[in-house]
Enzyme design. Structure first.
Site, PDB file in Angstrom:
ATOM      1  N   LYS A  36       5.352   4.742 -10.564  1.00 13.28           N
ATOM      2  CA  LYS A  36       4.630   3.489 -10.849  1.00 13.28           C
ATOM      3  C   LYS A  36       3.116   3.631 -10.822  1.00 13.28           C
ATOM      4  CE  LYS A  36       4.977   1.736  -6.127  1.00 13.28           C
ATOM      5  NZ  LYS A  36       5.901   1.143  -5.176  1.00 13.28           N
ATOM      6  N   ARG A 134       8.749  -7.107   4.204  1.00 17.97           N
ATOM      7  CA  ARG A 134       8.741  -7.314   2.763  1.00 17.97           C
ATOM      8  C   ARG A 134      10.202  -7.533   2.384  1.00 17.97           C
ATOM      9  NH1 ARG A 134       5.964  -3.236  -1.583  1.00 17.97           N
ATOM     10  NH2 ARG A 134       8.111  -2.504  -1.767  1.00 17.97           N
TER      11      ARG A 134
HETATM   12  C1  LIG Z   1       6.129   2.064  -4.264  1.00 16.38           C
HETATM   13  C2  LIG Z   1       7.415   2.223  -3.576  1.00 16.38           C
HETATM   14  C3  LIG Z   1       7.801   3.488  -3.096  1.00 16.38           C
HETATM   15  C4  LIG Z   1       6.897   4.688  -3.165  1.00 16.38           C
HETATM   16  O1  LIG Z   1       5.847   4.514  -2.234  1.00 16.38           O
HETATM   17  P1  LIG Z   1       4.788   5.676  -1.933  1.00 16.38           P
HETATM   18  O2  LIG Z   1       4.062   5.206  -0.734  1.00 16.38           O
HETATM   19  O3  LIG Z   1       3.911   5.782  -3.145  1.00 16.38           O
HETATM   20  O4  LIG Z   1       5.558   6.909  -1.699  1.00 16.38           O
HETATM   21  C5  LIG Z   1       9.048   3.596  -2.505  1.00 16.38           C
HETATM   22  N1  LIG Z   1       9.849   2.524  -2.383  1.00 16.38           N
HETATM   23  C6  LIG Z   1       9.508   1.293  -2.805  1.00 16.38           C
HETATM   24  C7  LIG Z   1      10.448   0.159  -2.624  1.00 16.38           C
HETATM   25  C8  LIG Z   1       8.276   1.100  -3.409  1.00 16.38           C
HETATM   26  O5  LIG Z   1       7.940  -0.123  -3.829  1.00 16.38           O
END
Ligand SMILES: *Cc1c(COP(=O)(O)O)cnc(C)c1O
Length: 362
Positions: A36, A134
């Site tokens: 992302k 969250r």
């Molecule tokens: C963005 C996200 C991740 C990845 O997070 P990082 O800190 O970039 O490794 C993993 N799980 C969820 C649900 C996320 O929204």
């Protein structure tokens, strides 16, 4: 064309080698790599898809996943949706997503209906909130968790593939043996009460990877989802650098469009800046100031660091950033390019901005 971000694919591959070695070989986990922050950049996705230690390619936006469902499948990888889905996008989930993180039973009911229409059994990961507040069913609401599972396992077109947790996002709660083991305990309760086997217990994001080298990742956690640790080499629990990684796989270059000596204090009555903020200035006397042609529309000023440490970022507006180049004026002139390392927020904006060109080192 400038500004541009230079994406060093070999350096990024080096990061992927490092985090996958830790996560898979030493942590015994399957690995979801998260795209992302890069808006699912196609060159990077190609590299991820070709990597033998990646199991899933994950994103929070279906629009991004839709661009790589085919290449993921051709390379034997699954796609994974990280953001719990909107009711209005469930047909797309069924179409593009192999494994969907989800937390509302009503959404799962509707997803079951959509999956039935497509004659698909949709795999889901039921999210449990272990305290970060969250997404997920709150971990203390054991009855709600069990009720949800009871209903899900009766759905013909849904497979409860496992459960997952997300931490260090809203509440900034750090993953520890205790909270992740709490997730494993919940998985065991589900398995015992319903006589089923969960394939995946997903233990979080880049803030969980440090537990592997400390030997504190609980037995039972068998998946991690890694974004920032892959792109920047960051352990996001304690803000350390992961061994074998680099934070220079992405370099931003912007061009100087004005270079002049001016005072460091603005002249006249001080109001608010372009973003409604009251600015603060320090009097450093006459300063050599460079303006580069990039702004807050393209990057996060607090999340970029000049590679030349004699340069200081003074501030900026939508389309301009002002640099103090007093210590190194002789090395720069009108038209010179200034290079920056990026943090997570800066990288996210740079990759999202349509005004930043991309160049690849292969
Ligand atoms: C963005 C996200 C991740 C990845 O997070 P990082 O800190 O970039 O490794 C993993 N799980 C969820 C649900 C996320 O929204």
């Amino acid at each position: 064309m400038y500004p541009k971000v230079i994406i060093d694919l070999p350096k990024l591959k080096q990061n992927l080698d490092a985090v996958s070695e830790t996560t898979k070989d030493r942590g015994g986990c399957s690995l979801a790599i998260v795209t992302k922050v890069l808006c699912a950049d196609p060159q990077v996705v190609k590299m991820i898809a070709a990597h033998p230690k990646v199991d899933l390619i994950a994103d929070s936006r279906i629009k991004n996943i839709a661009t790589y469902t085919d290449i993921a499948h051709e390379n034997g990888k699954k796609t994974m949706l990280l953001r719990i889905p909107m009711l209005s996008e469930l047909a797309e989930v069924v179409r593009y997503v192999d494994l969907c993180q989800i937390s509302e039973v009503e959404t799962i009911r509707r997803l079951n209906e959509e999956a039935a229409k497509a004659d698909k059994v949709q795999k889901i990961l039921l999210m449990i909130d272990m305290g970060d507040l969250r997404e997920g069913i709150f971990f203390k609401d054991r009855d709600l968790i069990q009720q949800a599972v009871r209903e899900i396992i009766d759905m013909e077109n849904i497979e409860l593939y496992g459960i997952g947790v997300n931490l260090t996002c809203y509440g900034a709660i750090i993953p520890k043996y205790e909270n992740l083991n709490g997730l494993v305990e919940i998985a065991k309760e589900i398995e015992v009460q319903h006589g089923i086997k969960l394939s995946m217990i997903s233990g979080g994001n880049s803030s969980s990877i440090y537990l592997i080298d400390k030997g504190e990742l609980p037995q039972g956690i068998n998946n991690l989802r890694l974004g920032e640790s892959f792109v920047l080499g960051n352990d996001t629990a304690y803000e350390t650098k992961l061994p074998g990684t680099t934070d220079e796989a992405f370099v931003l270059e912007a061009e100087i469009v004005e270079l002049k000596s001016k005072p460091s204090l603005p002249i006249g009555e001080v109001g608010v800046d372009a973003f409604g903020q009251k600015p603060y200035y320090e009097d450093r006397g006459i300063m050599d100031r460079a303006i580069i042609a990039i702004g807050k529309q393209d990057v996060d000023i607090d999340s970029m660091t000049p590679l030349d440490d004699r340069i200081e970022i003074m501030g900026g507006s939508s389309d301009h950033i002002i640099l103090d180049v007093t210590k190194c004026k002789e090395d720069y002139s009108l038209g010179s390019k200034v290079r920056f390392k990026l943090g997570y927020g800066g990288l996210l904006k740079v990759m999202t901005s349509a005004y930043v060109e991309k160049e690849y080192l292969i």
